[in-house]
Design a protein around this motif. Sequence first.
Motif, PDB file in Angstrom:
ATOM      1  N   PRO A 841      45.982  38.908  33.691  1.00 36.11           N
ATOM      2  CA  PRO A 841      45.994  38.618  35.140  1.00 36.11           C
ATOM      3  C   PRO A 841      47.294  39.038  35.825  1.00 36.11           C
ATOM      4  O   PRO A 841      47.268  39.609  36.919  1.00 36.11           O
ATOM      5  CB  PRO A 841      45.794  37.103  35.182  1.00 36.11           C
ATOM      6  N   ALA A 945      37.190  41.294  42.542  1.00 33.35           N
ATOM      7  CA  ALA A 945      36.377  40.309  41.830  1.00 33.35           C
ATOM      8  C   ALA A 945      34.906  40.418  42.208  1.00 33.35           C
ATOM      9  O   ALA A 945      34.019  40.143  41.392  1.00 33.35           O
ATOM     10  CB  ALA A 945      36.898  38.902  42.146  1.00 33.35           C
ATOM     11  N   GLU A 950      32.018  41.976  34.962  1.00 31.08           N
ATOM     12  CA  GLU A 950      32.409  40.588  34.762  1.00 31.08           C
ATOM     13  C   GLU A 950      33.788  40.440  34.118  1.00 31.08           C
ATOM     14  O   GLU A 950      34.560  39.554  34.482  1.00 31.08           O
ATOM     15  CB  GLU A 950      31.368  39.851  33.913  1.00 31.08           C
ATOM     16  N   GLU A 951      34.132  41.340  33.187  1.00 31.11           N
ATOM     17  CA  GLU A 951      35.422  41.215  32.502  1.00 31.11           C
ATOM     18  C   GLU A 951      36.587  41.375  33.480  1.00 31.11           C
ATOM     19  O   GLU A 951      37.481  40.531  33.550  1.00 31.11           O
ATOM     20  CB  GLU A 951      35.525  42.267  31.389  1.00 31.11           C
ATOM     21  N   ALA A 953      36.350  41.286  36.758  1.00 34.12           N
ATOM     22  CA  ALA A 953      36.191  40.308  37.835  1.00 34.12           C
ATOM     23  C   ALA A 953      36.822  38.975  37.455  1.00 34.12           C
ATOM     24  O   ALA A 953      37.502  38.344  38.270  1.00 34.12           O
ATOM     25  CB  ALA A 953      34.710  40.122  38.166  1.00 34.12           C
ATOM     26  N   ALA A 954      36.623  38.560  36.197  1.00 36.78           N
ATOM     27  CA  ALA A 954      37.220  37.304  35.740  1.00 36.78           C
ATOM     28  C   ALA A 954      38.742  37.391  35.737  1.00 36.78           C
ATOM     29  O   ALA A 954      39.435  36.442  36.125  1.00 36.78           O
ATOM     30  CB  ALA A 954      36.701  36.970  34.341  1.00 36.78           C
ATOM     31  N   THR A 955      39.265  38.539  35.303  1.00 41.18           N
ATOM     32  CA  THR A 955      40.726  38.732  35.329  1.00 41.18           C
ATOM     33  C   THR A 955      41.249  38.699  36.750  1.00 41.18           C
ATOM     34  O   THR A 955      42.307  38.127  37.036  1.00 41.18           O
ATOM     35  CB  THR A 955      41.099  40.075  34.669  1.00 41.18           C
ATOM     36  N   ARG A 957      39.973  37.109  39.306  1.00 42.74           N
ATOM     37  CA  ARG A 957      39.957  35.739  39.818  1.00 42.74           C
ATOM     38  C   ARG A 957      41.131  34.939  39.266  1.00 42.74           C
ATOM     39  O   ARG A 957      41.773  34.164  39.994  1.00 42.74           O
ATOM     40  CB  ARG A 957      38.631  35.067  39.468  1.00 42.74           C
ATOM     41  N   ARG A 958      41.460  35.114  37.991  1.00 43.24           N
ATOM     42  CA  ARG A 958      42.604  34.411  37.411  1.00 43.24           C
ATOM     43  C   ARG A 958      43.915  34.921  38.032  1.00 43.24           C
ATOM     44  O   ARG A 958      44.835  34.142  38.288  1.00 43.24           O
ATOM     45  CB  ARG A 958      42.632  34.585  35.891  1.00 43.24           C
ATOM     46  N   SER A 961      44.320  33.313  41.438  1.00 43.12           N
ATOM     47  CA  SER A 961      44.771  31.912  41.323  1.00 43.12           C
ATOM     48  C   SER A 961      46.243  31.841  40.963  1.00 43.12           C
ATOM     49  O   SER A 961      46.978  30.974  41.464  1.00 43.12           O
ATOM     50  CB  SER A 961      43.932  31.177  40.263  1.00 43.12           C
TER      51      SER A 961
END
Length: 974
Positions: A841, A945, A950-951, A953-955, A957-958, A961
């Motif tokens: 991230p 994202a 998905e891989e 996109a998840a990174t 989102r993290r 944050s």
Amino acid sequence: MSTPAERYAASRARQRWESTPAGRFTGTLGFALDPFQLEAIEAVQGGAGVLVAAPTGAGKTVVGEFAVALALETGRKAFYTTPIKALSNQKYHDLVARHGADNVGLLTGDSSINGEAPVVVMTTEVLRNMMYASSPTLDGLGFVVMDEVHYLADRWRGAVWEEVIIHLPESVQVISLSATVSNAEEFGDWLRQVRGRGDAGSLRVIVSEHRPVPLWQHMMVGQRMYDLFVTDGTRAPSGADGTTRVNPELLQAISAAERSSRSEGGWRREDAGGPRGRRGDRRGGRGGRDDRRGARHHGRDQRPAERGRRDDGARAYSGGDAGFARGSLPGGVASRTQVIDRLDREALLPAITFIFSRAGCDAAVQQLLGRGTRLIPEEQGQTIRALVAERVAEVDPADLGVLGYHDFVEGLSRGYAAHHAGMLPLFREIVEELFTAGQVRSVFATETLALGINMPARTVVLEKLVKFNGEEHAPVTPAEYTQLTGRAGRRGIDVEGHAVVLWRRGVDPMDVAGLASTRTYPLRSSFRPSSNMAVNLVAQYGRERAHELLQSSFAQFQADRSVVGLTTQVRHNLEALEGYAASMVCDRGDFREYGRLRHELSELEKKAAGTRQAQRRSHIGEALETLEPGQVVQLDGGRHGTMAVVVKGARGRSAGPEPTVVTSHGRVQRLTVAGFRDVPEVIGSLKIPSHFTERSPKARKDLAAALRSTVREPIPGRRGRDEQASGIPAGVETQVEDLRARLAAHPCHSCPEREDHARWAARWWKLRKETDDLQRRVSHRTGTLAATFERICDLLSEAGYLSEDGQEVTPEGQRLRRIYTELDLVVAEALRRGTWRRLTPADLASVVSALVHEARKDDPGDPPTPSVEVAEALGEMQAIWTQVQQAKLAHNLTGDREMDPGITWMVHRWASGRGLEEVLRSGDLSAGDFVRRAKQVVDLLGQIAQAADEEVAATARRASSAMLRGVVAADRLD
């Protein structure tokens, strides 16, 4: 007196009005509306769209607020759009206070509150994205208010306004609110064309140039203020009918100041002996004004002894020079502390001082603190301290020192503050709230404050009339001057507003008068298609329909209208060319042919001169690049000395060869190619002390003394001028000689009237060139946007984002539809190639920053990268960027700006949880700039994202944050 029948009819008319939505709305305002506001409200109630163009502070937003009230009363939705998040936040709070939190929502890049409410405030980009995504939130939409719609002229973001206006359903009433522009009718004609029937009933254009609060223009010479305009011996406000001349007393004062400064041998500032803190009842003089001014100001006759501070904060102006600092020089420029003290004593606070420099704004606060200036009572200051402490409670205490919190709150507690984009957004919001509430009396701001935020003042001060526009220091335009000074005069509070320009050497009062009296501010479209726009248009409407939509843009509308004038000019030019041709007829031969030869020779000689100039600049640049610290060079002369010692070599390829030197007079400067007529000559050397720092005046003075005693000052020579007069470069010498021979052999060369014919030939060639340029412009403007769109679609088809025939959007194109950044294709390609799959991230946030960052100043070089993975990803992204630019070039499209990895290290540290002090120490951004860039990174991470697999996109989102913490999240609305 009216008859009973007339009174009865008036009563019935009033009852009918009060029973309408407009009547009920206006009855809740508590003040009477101006005619232009009533006209606009009645048009909106009647179902028409409106374009309202009126000065800043005239009350345009009342029309938008009525549309909101009408939407709630009739069960429809209303979107209130603004160009910037700060204005969206401000408008959100205003509408919540009026209609309640349940009825109002907010959607910006970093805030989402009650997004399905019947009234939603949003930035225009959010609405554009919502439309392209066919969001169900659009269901039931009845009104869209476009506040500050003149923002569509913005070169970077203005296209969004046109996209929204074009694509909104015809059933939606658009309420456009604009500053005064001179082509409002033209803009209105376009709105009618794209928003429905095209007749006057579908859209009303309502223009008001009346300022509810008169604006008086002044200049301050030294510490004396003078009216700028006079009319028939009386004072005149800005824009008053009959204003014909500049105040002669002002002109006399400036002449006296210039003479005085010359006799003193320089320009003195007046900080010494100036005021400290408040000065009680000491009154300053005001040139060109008598004691009767006070009575005129307040609208009643007052005796001089009674004149003073009134309950509404107004004060009369006193005559004489009693308030001047002893020994002050009329020609000097008043210091910031003296200006604020003067305004305070004249009851002209609150004031906004536009400085056009972030450092200057901060320095102004420091200067007032250093002089102990206090503009509000101590008790009020303690209240402000408590309020600010509450607002910053969620900021890490360890970060407050880094943010300059203690000076910030000290200034606020004394009644003054800075306001600029380099500040923490939370700090800016606090300043805005306190200033609007009347608790801050003086704000030092850059021009960003003028972009729609509701912060009116009694007085606006302009320190200079030159500002940096992103590319160069340029004079303030009439439109900018009006936007800035439009903040002066608070409706319902002030009897009048005041604009004050500080006079300094080089400021011509005639220029100020021109800025203050110009009323021509044409609105020009900045619309241009992008890759993201192209795939969204094709997806929504198909390629043919999209083509038609682009043809209906305001940009094309203006281009088509301008073509009419251009073609008329071409026709006139062609007629004139025939006349010129007849005048150069020669009985010796074809003088047109002879004129062509002379023209070719002239152009060739100009080209040769340009080649010589380019070669000279190249040689100078090469010489500057090789200069080393300690070498002494001969300068081209001037008041700062003719020799200098190099203390720092060239700064690197991105900034060009600009070594830093100290002159024999002790002045630090950078050597540039433009500063030399010829290659700089090294005339000696000097050892630079190891402890030398160019910031120390003493160190510079000592080094200059050593230079003068060690190296002999050369006698200026003529070498550069002689070399500059050298012959034509060898490559074109043969062509020149051939043309000269052909001219000498031509029959017309011996004509006794040759030079008379030649003058007509020269005019013919000049007009021919102008006509060719006009014809190219006509050809370029006709269908230009649609042609650009077609080229973009061809590129996207070739790259696989559209089908081969360009009629459908591919899966990769669907990904591109969600990417709204300027480098949209680079992002889409990085996602397609899996460039970011290996990243953490913090790594992803770091590389994404290179896509949004643009350095404000020349970058001294490539910064270190925080990890091997980041370096590899940046390398792949650079390769993608290069390929995208090559593809655009091949399709005759404008290229993109370069990526800028300048803050990758800072962003990586922040996303890794490091403290603000450590983050800022690793770069050259201010806290406010870093927060703004961090939010842009968060915004782009949100787009990634939604678009990535998905891989990634998840990174993303993290990473988002990890970025949204501390000061980056502190100013988000709860």
